[in-house]
Design an enzyme around this catalytic site. Structure first.
Site: not given
Length: 393
Positions: A165, A266, A328
């Site tokens: 995690d 990210d 994104c």
């Protein structure tokens, strides 16, 4: 079963875009957005051969070294150059996010959400023959795909991969200098030590690993459980270590000097900036989009996850190190709002100017020093980027 929508975009999604100040025309512009690939270092002499094989000229991306563009309808997955690991597909915006980290030989880099692995490969390309990259992802099957990529491109020598995690991962980089020795405690010599990695592990070892995974699946995951190490390279620092040393966590004091030099977060997001991903919902059915992108409960849980990932990535960063946060998504809630909240909580965090962006086809985010890529502005997929450094307390 829901029939695929006949309209370009459903009203609910158009309202979502309007609420977030996103131009719906980017989903039309994506039809002409080129594909991108990165050439593996040392393969430049092969460009003519690659072009002959895929029957297409590669256009050099002048603003991003090592990147080339090609028309969106050209397929490379079955080409010999792709199968041989000379090229790999990665969007130029994603490449920009890695480039912003300014990775140098000798750096110890953490990729906190590593799957599916293209950015991980680029990091290792930039790293060269010293330093290390630690890849972390919560999904074992996705991280296994990263491992496959590392083998394919012969890039795993200085990498280790953990199923964990990202909001609680706490393992230190494996430094072989005095910093490492000062941060380590003494361990018993009798501890079992890691041998050189092989995919063909002894039967007893495979049985133990399978039993451990089965046990973990039956129990609720706790932060006290060790991450699962599914790969390590010969020069990743793991070979010869005891498990106690490998799984040593860092205190906040140790992190300041022994933490990671560079961290990429990210983060998982709604993927609304990945236009090709959104277009898939035409076949999957727009109800699926409602559940995965527009549902307020899911969005709230995602923003909480993103903030936790950013907090933990920054916690593991050494003083003077650099962290890049990217998604994104093109929504403010998953980008600028996360950055603002994080900066309020962390007086040692400072946003950095991204000087390279002066030459990049992108625009500023709603917060100064942050960047946004999108198909209209950049001829890339959508991406948000923010760069931080850690100041001494």
């Amino acid at each position: 079963m829901e029939e695929p929508s006949k309209s370009p975009l459903p009203e609910a999604f158009l309202s979502f875009l309007q609420a977030n100040g996103i131009d719906p025309s980017i989903y039309i512009a994506s039809d002409s957005t080129p594909r991108y690939l990165r050439l593996k270092p040392g393969s430049k002499a092969e460009i003519e051969g690659i072009e002959a094989e895929i029957k297409c000229k590669l256009e050099k991306v002048n603003w991003l070294p090592g990147f080339y563009s090609l028309p969106p309808d050209i397929l490379i997955a079955n080409s010999k150059s792709y199968l041989d690991g000379k090229i790999y597909g990665i969007d130029a915006a994603s490449g920009a996010a890695v480039s912003v980290l300014n990775i140098s030989p000798g750096d110890h880099v953490l990729d906190l959400c590593a799957a599916p692995g293209a950015k991980l490969c680029m990091m290792l390309d930039l790293l060269g023959d010293s330093g290390s990259v630690t890849g972390v992802d919560v999904a074992r099957h996705r991280l296994a795909a990263c491992r496959t990529m590392l083998h394919k491109y012969s890039l795993g020598d200085r990498c280790r991969l953990f199923v964990a995690d990202g909001t609680t991962f706490s393992l230190a980089p494996l430094r072989v200098d005095s910093c490492s020795r000062s941060c380590e405690s003494s361990f018993e010599e009798k501890d079992e030590r890691f041998r050189e990695w092989t995919s063909r592990r002894p039967w007893k070892e495979r049985k133990r690993a399978a039993k451990a995974r089965e046990t973990m699946s039956l129990q609720s995951v706790t932060t006290s459980e060790n991450p699962e190490l599914i790969f390590y390279g010969r020069h990743s620092g793991v070979v010869g270590l005891s498990k106690n040393k490998l799984y040593k966590t860092m205190s906040d004091l140790e992190v300041s000097s022994c933490g990671y030099d560079k961290v990429l977060v990210d983060a998982e997001c709604t993927h609304d900036g990945s236009v090709k991903h959104i277009q898939k919902f035409e076949n999957w059915g727009w109800t699926t989009l409602q559940r995965r992108v527009l549902d307020a409960v899911r969005t709230d849980s995602l923003t909480l996850l993103q903030l936790k990932l950013l907090r933990n990535g920054f916690r593991l960063l050494k003083v003077g190190g650099l962290l890049v946060y990217s998604t994104c998504s093109l929504t403010v809630a998953q980008n600028e709002d996360i950055v603002e909240q994080f900066l309020k909580e962390n007086t040692s965090a400072e946003l950095q100017e991204i000087k390279e962006a002066e030459e990049w086809p992108c625009k500023s985010g709603r917060i100064p020093k942050t960047l946004r890529f999108d198909p209209l502005t950049s001829q890339t997929s959508g991406l948000f980027i923010a760069k931080f450094t850690k100041l001494a307390a």
